[in-house]
Design an enzyme around this catalytic site. Structure first.
Site, PDB file in Angstrom:
ATOM      1  N   LYS A  72     -19.910 -10.150  38.197  1.00 18.80           N
ATOM      2  CA  LYS A  72     -18.504  -9.820  37.642  1.00 18.80           C
ATOM      3  C   LYS A  72     -18.686  -8.393  36.842  1.00 18.80           C
ATOM      4  CE  LYS A  72     -16.905 -12.469  34.324  1.00 18.80           C
ATOM      5  NZ  LYS A  72     -16.906 -13.868  33.462  1.00 18.80           N
TER       6      LYS A  72
ATOM      7  N   SER B 283     -13.200 -17.248  34.254  1.00 16.42           N
ATOM      8  CA  SER B 283     -13.050 -15.712  34.427  1.00 16.42           C
ATOM      9  C   SER B 283     -13.692 -14.910  35.323  1.00 16.42           C
ATOM     10  CB  SER B 283     -13.396 -15.271  33.011  1.00 16.42           C
ATOM     11  OG  SER B 283     -14.787 -15.401  32.527  1.00 16.42           O
TER      12      SER B 283
ATOM     13  N   SER C 199     -16.013 -20.437  32.887  1.00 17.35           N
ATOM     14  CA  SER C 199     -16.042 -19.364  33.488  1.00 17.35           C
ATOM     15  C   SER C 199     -16.909 -19.173  34.726  1.00 17.35           C
ATOM     16  CB  SER C 199     -16.038 -18.163  32.678  1.00 17.35           C
ATOM     17  OG  SER C 199     -14.932 -18.106  31.856  1.00 17.35           O
TER      18      SER C 199
END
Length: 546
Positions: free
Chosen positions: A130, A205, A229
């Site tokens: 990410k 996330s 997440s």
């Protein structure tokens, strides 16, 4: 004349688009309109070799490179093209690292050609992360428009470790505004989509990683998890994801607005194509002894045999008592329990009920501890360039009745309540062994009330955040997919509360066509190895050789 916000957004999008334009050869035109389920597109767009490479189990891929059957350059270019295709249909990338990845893969191939040796256990394996993991000489905005021009001069520690073990970082993926939603939408990049059903969220996330995984556009992603997440995006996309115990995997070099806040510890965890790959990641990262260079990590070795031989006790949490699981999740739980009750050769498996214990109170404390400054720093950062909070940002931050600015004494009180809850739950877990001296090894439970959510509706995290609050490792694994005939809405259902009603009213199987259904296993603190070894047995019960 463009505003500061518009200029910065345009810059971030240009960086992403220019990086994807480097793909060689360029991708052809795609169908218009796109199908709802885009998982079949790679077979129409990519070469047969690219599909074969990107659909090979990751450890097997490493073995092929170690035998000289594939080169690292060939492998990484296949993933670069598939990730670029994923971006076109799922909007899940912030940057494709074409130049860096090809250069690194070339070095690996030259080393192998010269020495006949591999560079490490991840020799030539492409990996992704990410966006808020630092990448040397690249921008790291952490989903904030105000940070579009923030650049770093060193890779995150976990990336350094992985590349020292032979991996090749090739892509960076989307995350939500503030990195605190369990779906993925930002002012910078818009909404990311689920490859199985573009009407659904890819989770958050670490949502971009989840979408890449579901599209087979990364063999191994790295995400963070402070409330679900890493696990929830993996679950939304029918793959594997793990939140390890805190202070086991290197955390240095993450960029975010709440650095230093330790009321609830986040953790870096793998999102992977298989349980085997998750265990491989954990074993080799921990085996590299990262605590030598990151002193906040604990020197806890990985155990090859962590379970009591021949004995496995599993508690089953059918509901957390706040929001009941929806029909697909209930059916998945039954599938797994039925399979376990049929037995696994060599294992005495005991299934026990696991009653929920104050999960609503745990969320009350958890949501206060996420933002002990009342969200002040995050809101200031958004406001500095006129970035408006998105609806899910408002839901967790400004509409959350528990969020308020703490003073030092109220913070101490919250920490005391947190620690008391952890003590209570440890004793509760111990009670599961009062009759035979063998407490439960793991808990089997939902990863969420339902499957991948309709966009904008991810408003319940407690099936994952409960375990963050306790600092228990958890991991998700695929079980089935939504069945239009078997997963019909329950007639005359009586919701327990307004939250339960919210999700029940949203549900009907036709809205969730093709959505994967995952479940979660949870173990006690520092029993990460127990967790994954128990998952292997669960998967064996399901008829999988994992």
């Amino acid at each position: 004349m463009a505003t500061v916000l518009e200029t910065l957004v345009a810059k971030a999008v240009a960086i992403r688009d220019e990086s994807c334009a480097k793909v060689d050869p360029p991708l052809p035109e795609l169908p218009d309109p796109l199908p709802l389920n885009v998982t079949g597109l790679p077979a129409l767009v990519l070469t047969r070799e690219e599909c074969e490479i990107t659909e090979t189990e990751p450890i097997e891929l490493v073995e092929k490179m170690a035998k000289g059957e594939l080169t690292a350059v060939t492998v990484v270019k296949a993933y670069l093209r598939r990730a670029a295709l994923a971006q076109k249909v799922l909007n899940c990338l912030t940057e494709l690292l074409w130049d860096r990845a090809v250069a690194r893969a070339t070095e690996i191939d030259e080393y192998f050609k010269k020495t006949g040796k591999t560079l490490g256990p991840f020799h030539g394996l492409p990996i992704s992360s990410k966006e808020h993991f630092s990448v040397k000489d690249r921008y790291v905005n952490a989903s904030f428009v105000a940070w579009v021009e923030k650049k770093v001069d060193r890779d995150a520690h976990v990336i350094e470790v992985m590349e020292s073990l032979g991996a090749v970082l090739f892509a960076r993926s989307t995350q939500p505004q503030t990195i605190m939603h369990v779906e993925t939408e930002t002012i910078l990049y818009g909404t990311s989509y689920n490859p199985y059903n573009r009407n659904l969220s890819c989770g958050g996330s670490t949502g971009g990683e989840g979408a890449l995984l579901g599209f087979n556009a990364t063999p191994l992603g790295m995400g963070t998890d402070i409330g679900g997440s890493a696990r929830w995006p993996a679950a939304c996309n029918g793959r594997y994801g793990m939140r390890p115990t805190a202070a086991r995997i290197p955390m240095g070099g993450l960029i975010g607005p709440t650095a230093g806040a330790e009321s609830i510890s986040g953790a870096i965890g793998p999102l992977a194509q298989s349980r085997r790959t998750m265990e491989y990641f954990m074993k080799h990262i921990i085996g590299s002894k990262p605590w030598i260079t990151e002193p906040g990590l604990l020197p806890v070795p990985w155990r090859e045999q962590a379970l009591t031989p021949g004995k496995l006790k599993i508690g089953v949490l059918w509901s957390d008592g706040v929001v009941n699981p929806l029909p697909p999740v209930k059916r998945a739980l039954k599938i797994v329990v039925d399979a376990l009750e049929k037995g696994v050769p060599g294992w005495d498996i005991e299934i026990i009920p696991w009653e929920p214990k104050q999960h609503d109170y745990a969320w009350e404390l958890t949501s206060q501890l996420y933002y002990t400054d009342g969200g002040e720093k995050v809101l200031e950062l958004l406001a500095s360039v006129g970035e408006e909070p998105l609806p899910l940002t408002k839901w967790i931050l400004t509409e959350n009745p528990y969020v308020r600015k703490q003073d030092i004494h109220s913070l101490w009180e919250l920490h005391t309540k947190r620690d008391a809850f952890r003590q209570m739950y440890a004793e509760y877990w111990n009670e599961s062994g009062k009759d035979d001296g063998h407490p439960a090894d793991v808990i089997l439970c939902p990863a969420a009330p339902g499957v991948a959510c309709l966009h904008g509706t991810s408003k319940y995290w407690s099936y994952t955040s409960q375990w963050n609050f306790l600092d228990y490792p958890g991991a998700v694994f695929p079980v089935t997919a939504v069945d239009q005939e078997l997963d019909v809405s329950e007639k005359d259902y009586s919701p327990m509360n307004h939250q339960d009603k919210f999700f029940y009213d949203l549900y009907s199987p036709e809205k969730f066509v093709d959505a994967p259904v995952n479940l979660q296993l949870v173990a006690r603190r520092f029993n990460d190895d127990v967790l994954l070894q128990a998952m292997k047995i669960v998967e064996n019960a399901l008829g999988r050789d994992s």
